[in-house]
Design a protein around this motif. Structure first.
Motif, PDB file in Angstrom:
ATOM      1  N   PHE A   3       4.696   4.755   0.711  1.00 26.96           N
ATOM      2  CA  PHE A   3       4.492   4.435   2.018  1.00 26.96           C
ATOM      3  C   PHE A   3       5.335   3.776   2.595  1.00 26.96           C
ATOM      4  O   PHE A   3       5.251   2.417   2.332  1.00 26.96           O
ATOM      5  CB  PHE A   3       2.920   4.370   2.087  1.00 26.96           C
ATOM      6  CG  PHE A   3       2.403   3.858   3.517  1.00 26.96           C
ATOM      7  CD1 PHE A   3       2.178   5.080   4.218  1.00 26.96           C
ATOM      8  CD2 PHE A   3       2.369   2.691   3.904  1.00 26.96           C
ATOM      9  CE1 PHE A   3       1.388   4.624   5.644  1.00 26.96           C
ATOM     10  CE2 PHE A   3       1.666   2.373   5.097  1.00 26.96           C
ATOM     11  CZ  PHE A   3       1.223   3.414   5.964  1.00 26.96           C
ATOM     12  N   ARG A   4       6.206   4.038   3.804  1.00 30.00           N
ATOM     13  CA  ARG A   4       6.786   2.826   4.569  1.00 30.00           C
ATOM     14  C   ARG A   4       6.309   2.938   5.937  1.00 30.00           C
ATOM     15  O   ARG A   4       6.157   4.080   6.655  1.00 30.00           O
ATOM     16  CB  ARG A   4       8.241   3.589   4.479  1.00 30.00           C
ATOM     17  CG  ARG A   4       8.813   3.736   3.149  1.00 30.00           C
ATOM     18  CD  ARG A   4       9.644   2.425   2.832  1.00 30.00           C
ATOM     19  NE  ARG A   4       9.815   2.470   1.401  1.00 30.00           N
ATOM     20  CZ  ARG A   4      10.864   1.921   0.949  1.00 30.00           C
ATOM     21  NH1 ARG A   4      11.677   1.309   1.645  1.00 30.00           N
ATOM     22  NH2 ARG A   4      11.176   2.025  -0.497  1.00 30.00           N
ATOM     23  N   SER A   5       6.066   1.957   6.588  1.00 29.14           N
ATOM     24  CA  SER A   5       5.621   1.555   7.755  1.00 29.14           C
ATOM     25  C   SER A   5       7.016   1.376   8.820  1.00 29.14           C
ATOM     26  O   SER A   5       7.788   0.800   8.394  1.00 29.14           O
ATOM     27  CB  SER A   5       4.645   0.605   7.931  1.00 29.14           C
ATOM     28  OG  SER A   5       3.621   0.723   7.300  1.00 29.14           O
ATOM     29  N   ASP A  14       7.412  -2.431   6.296  1.00 27.40           N
ATOM     30  CA  ASP A  14       6.426  -2.417   5.153  1.00 27.40           C
ATOM     31  C   ASP A  14       6.658  -1.458   4.196  1.00 27.40           C
ATOM     32  O   ASP A  14       7.063  -0.696   4.577  1.00 27.40           O
ATOM     33  CB  ASP A  14       5.108  -2.547   5.891  1.00 27.40           C
ATOM     34  CG  ASP A  14       3.864  -2.934   4.682  1.00 27.40           C
ATOM     35  OD1 ASP A  14       4.403  -3.701   3.689  1.00 27.40           O
ATOM     36  OD2 ASP A  14       2.766  -2.684   4.847  1.00 27.40           O
ATOM     37  N   ILE A  15       6.529  -1.742   2.853  1.00 28.98           N
ATOM     38  CA  ILE A  15       6.605  -0.842   1.791  1.00 28.98           C
ATOM     39  C   ILE A  15       5.340  -1.086   0.945  1.00 28.98           C
ATOM     40  O   ILE A  15       4.967  -1.973   0.512  1.00 28.98           O
ATOM     41  CB  ILE A  15       7.804  -0.988   0.954  1.00 28.98           C
ATOM     42  CG1 ILE A  15       9.180  -0.937   1.954  1.00 28.98           C
ATOM     43  CG2 ILE A  15       7.804   0.044  -0.093  1.00 28.98           C
ATOM     44  CD1 ILE A  15      10.362  -1.617   1.067  1.00 28.98           C
ATOM     45  N   GLN A  16       4.710   0.042   0.958  1.00 28.20           N
ATOM     46  CA  GLN A  16       3.387   0.259  -0.237  1.00 28.20           C
ATOM     47  C   GLN A  16       3.471   1.482  -0.999  1.00 28.20           C
ATOM     48  O   GLN A  16       3.812   2.430  -0.569  1.00 28.20           O
ATOM     49  CB  GLN A  16       2.211   0.181   0.782  1.00 28.20           C
ATOM     50  CG  GLN A  16       2.056  -0.848   1.551  1.00 28.20           C
ATOM     51  CD  GLN A  16       0.740  -0.819   2.301  1.00 28.20           C
ATOM     52  OE1 GLN A  16      -0.247  -0.636   1.754  1.00 28.20           O
ATOM     53  NE2 GLN A  16       0.658  -1.400   3.541  1.00 28.20           N
ATOM     54  N   GLU A  17       2.824   1.263  -2.335  1.00 26.94           N
ATOM     55  CA  GLU A  17       2.765   2.188  -2.986  1.00 26.94           C
ATOM     56  C   GLU A  17       1.562   2.629  -2.930  1.00 26.94           C
ATOM     57  O   GLU A  17       0.455   1.908  -3.124  1.00 26.94           O
ATOM     58  CB  GLU A  17       2.907   1.739  -4.550  1.00 26.94           C
ATOM     59  CG  GLU A  17       2.925   2.834  -5.622  1.00 26.94           C
ATOM     60  CD  GLU A  17       3.302   2.630  -7.034  1.00 26.94           C
ATOM     61  OE1 GLU A  17       2.980   3.468  -7.820  1.00 26.94           O
ATOM     62  OE2 GLU A  17       4.137   1.682  -7.185  1.00 26.94           O
ATOM     63  N   HIS A  33      -3.420  -0.556   5.172  1.00 28.44           N
ATOM     64  CA  HIS A  33      -3.082  -1.450   6.245  1.00 28.44           C
ATOM     65  C   HIS A  33      -1.914  -1.942   6.190  1.00 28.44           C
ATOM     66  O   HIS A  33      -1.330  -2.195   4.946  1.00 28.44           O
ATOM     67  CB  HIS A  33      -4.037  -2.631   6.452  1.00 28.44           C
ATOM     68  CG  HIS A  33      -5.348  -2.276   6.652  1.00 28.44           C
ATOM     69  ND1 HIS A  33      -6.026  -1.977   7.717  1.00 28.44           N
ATOM     70  CD2 HIS A  33      -6.319  -1.909   5.546  1.00 28.44           C
ATOM     71  CE1 HIS A  33      -7.154  -1.677   7.846  1.00 28.44           C
ATOM     72  NE2 HIS A  33      -7.780  -1.677   6.359  1.00 28.44           N
ATOM     73  N   THR A  34      -1.023  -1.803   7.097  1.00 27.61           N
ATOM     74  CA  THR A  34       0.421  -2.752   7.069  1.00 27.61           C
ATOM     75  C   THR A  34       0.335  -3.926   7.161  1.00 27.61           C
ATOM     76  O   THR A  34      -0.384  -4.375   7.957  1.00 27.61           O
ATOM     77  CB  THR A  34       1.338  -1.917   8.253  1.00 27.61           C
ATOM     78  OG1 THR A  34       0.605  -2.233   9.735  1.00 27.61           O
ATOM     79  CG2 THR A  34       1.339  -0.537   8.046  1.00 27.61           C
ATOM     80  N   PRO A  37       2.447  -4.733  12.533  1.00 33.38           N
ATOM     81  CA  PRO A  37       1.927  -3.804  13.166  1.00 33.38           C
ATOM     82  C   PRO A  37       3.015  -2.706  13.029  1.00 33.38           C
ATOM     83  O   PRO A  37       4.391  -2.874  13.300  1.00 33.38           O
ATOM     84  CB  PRO A  37       1.805  -4.237  14.690  1.00 33.38           C
ATOM     85  CG  PRO A  37       1.419  -5.712  14.515  1.00 33.38           C
ATOM     86  CD  PRO A  37       2.414  -6.286  13.296  1.00 33.38           C
ATOM     87  N   ALA A  38       2.705  -1.515  13.097  1.00 37.17           N
ATOM     88  CA  ALA A  38       3.530  -0.257  12.953  1.00 37.17           C
ATOM     89  C   ALA A  38       3.067   0.836  13.789  1.00 37.17           C
ATOM     90  O   ALA A  38       2.147   0.918  14.020  1.00 37.17           O
ATOM     91  CB  ALA A  38       3.706  -0.010  11.538  1.00 37.17           C
ATOM     92  N   LYS A  39       3.976   1.465  14.218  1.00 33.33           N
ATOM     93  CA  LYS A  39       3.818   2.571  14.947  1.00 33.33           C
ATOM     94  C   LYS A  39       3.762   3.987  14.343  1.00 33.33           C
ATOM     95  O   LYS A  39       3.163   5.051  14.449  1.00 33.33           O
ATOM     96  CB  LYS A  39       4.674   2.791  16.256  1.00 33.33           C
ATOM     97  CG  LYS A  39       4.333   3.995  17.178  1.00 33.33           C
ATOM     98  CD  LYS A  39       5.408   3.844  18.323  1.00 33.33           C
ATOM     99  CE  LYS A  39       5.079   4.732  19.356  1.00 33.33           C
ATOM    100  NZ  LYS A  39       5.874   4.705  20.531  1.00 33.33           N
ATOM    101  N   TYR A  40       4.699   4.499  13.108  1.00 26.36           N
ATOM    102  CA  TYR A  40       4.767   5.368  12.509  1.00 26.36           C
ATOM    103  C   TYR A  40       4.785   4.936  11.049  1.00 26.36           C
ATOM    104  O   TYR A  40       4.961   4.222  10.486  1.00 26.36           O
ATOM    105  CB  TYR A  40       6.461   5.928  12.634  1.00 26.36           C
ATOM    106  CG  TYR A  40       6.484   6.160  14.037  1.00 26.36           C
ATOM    107  CD1 TYR A  40       6.296   7.402  14.655  1.00 26.36           C
ATOM    108  CD2 TYR A  40       7.189   5.345  14.797  1.00 26.36           C
ATOM    109  CE1 TYR A  40       6.408   7.890  16.001  1.00 26.36           C
ATOM    110  CE2 TYR A  40       7.783   5.718  16.182  1.00 26.36           C
ATOM    111  CZ  TYR A  40       7.236   6.635  16.670  1.00 26.36           C
ATOM    112  OH  TYR A  40       7.638   6.928  18.059  1.00 26.36           O
ATOM    113  N   ALA A  41       4.569   6.139  10.122  1.00 28.60           N
ATOM    114  CA  ALA A  41       4.443   5.914   8.536  1.00 28.60           C
ATOM    115  C   ALA A  41       5.231   7.129   8.007  1.00 28.60           C
ATOM    116  O   ALA A  41       5.221   8.269   8.576  1.00 28.60           O
ATOM    117  CB  ALA A  41       3.299   6.006   8.271  1.00 28.60           C
TER     118      ALA A  41
END
Length: 70
Positions: A3-5, A14-17, A33-34, A37-41
């Motif tokens: 998942f990239r934000s 941000d990067i999450q598995e 949660h990022t 703050p992020a607008k897209y994923a």
């Protein structure tokens, strides 16, 4: 799955598995949660971003149709 934000300037922040949650009702899904703050994923298959050498801080090009989604 990874998942990239992406922020409003179209940079990866941000990067999450993520863990697959097959058969889980929507109200029981884990919410990710990022850190910033992020607008897209973007969700891609495991290792897709590393194979394509994409990292935090990289800028993402998005079509105008996607940018207009509120």
């Amino acid at each position: 799955m990874l998942f990239r934000s992406i922020n409003k300037d179209y940079k990866i922040v941000d990067i999450q598995e993520m863990k697959a949650q097959y058969g889980v009702p929507d109200y029981q899904l884990i919410y990710y949660h990022t850190k910033i703050p992020a607008k897209y994923a973007i969700e891609m298959a495991e290792n897709w971003f590393s194979v394509h050498n994409i990292h935090i801080g990289d800028k993402v090009e998005m079509s105008e149709a996607i940018k207009d989604i509120k």
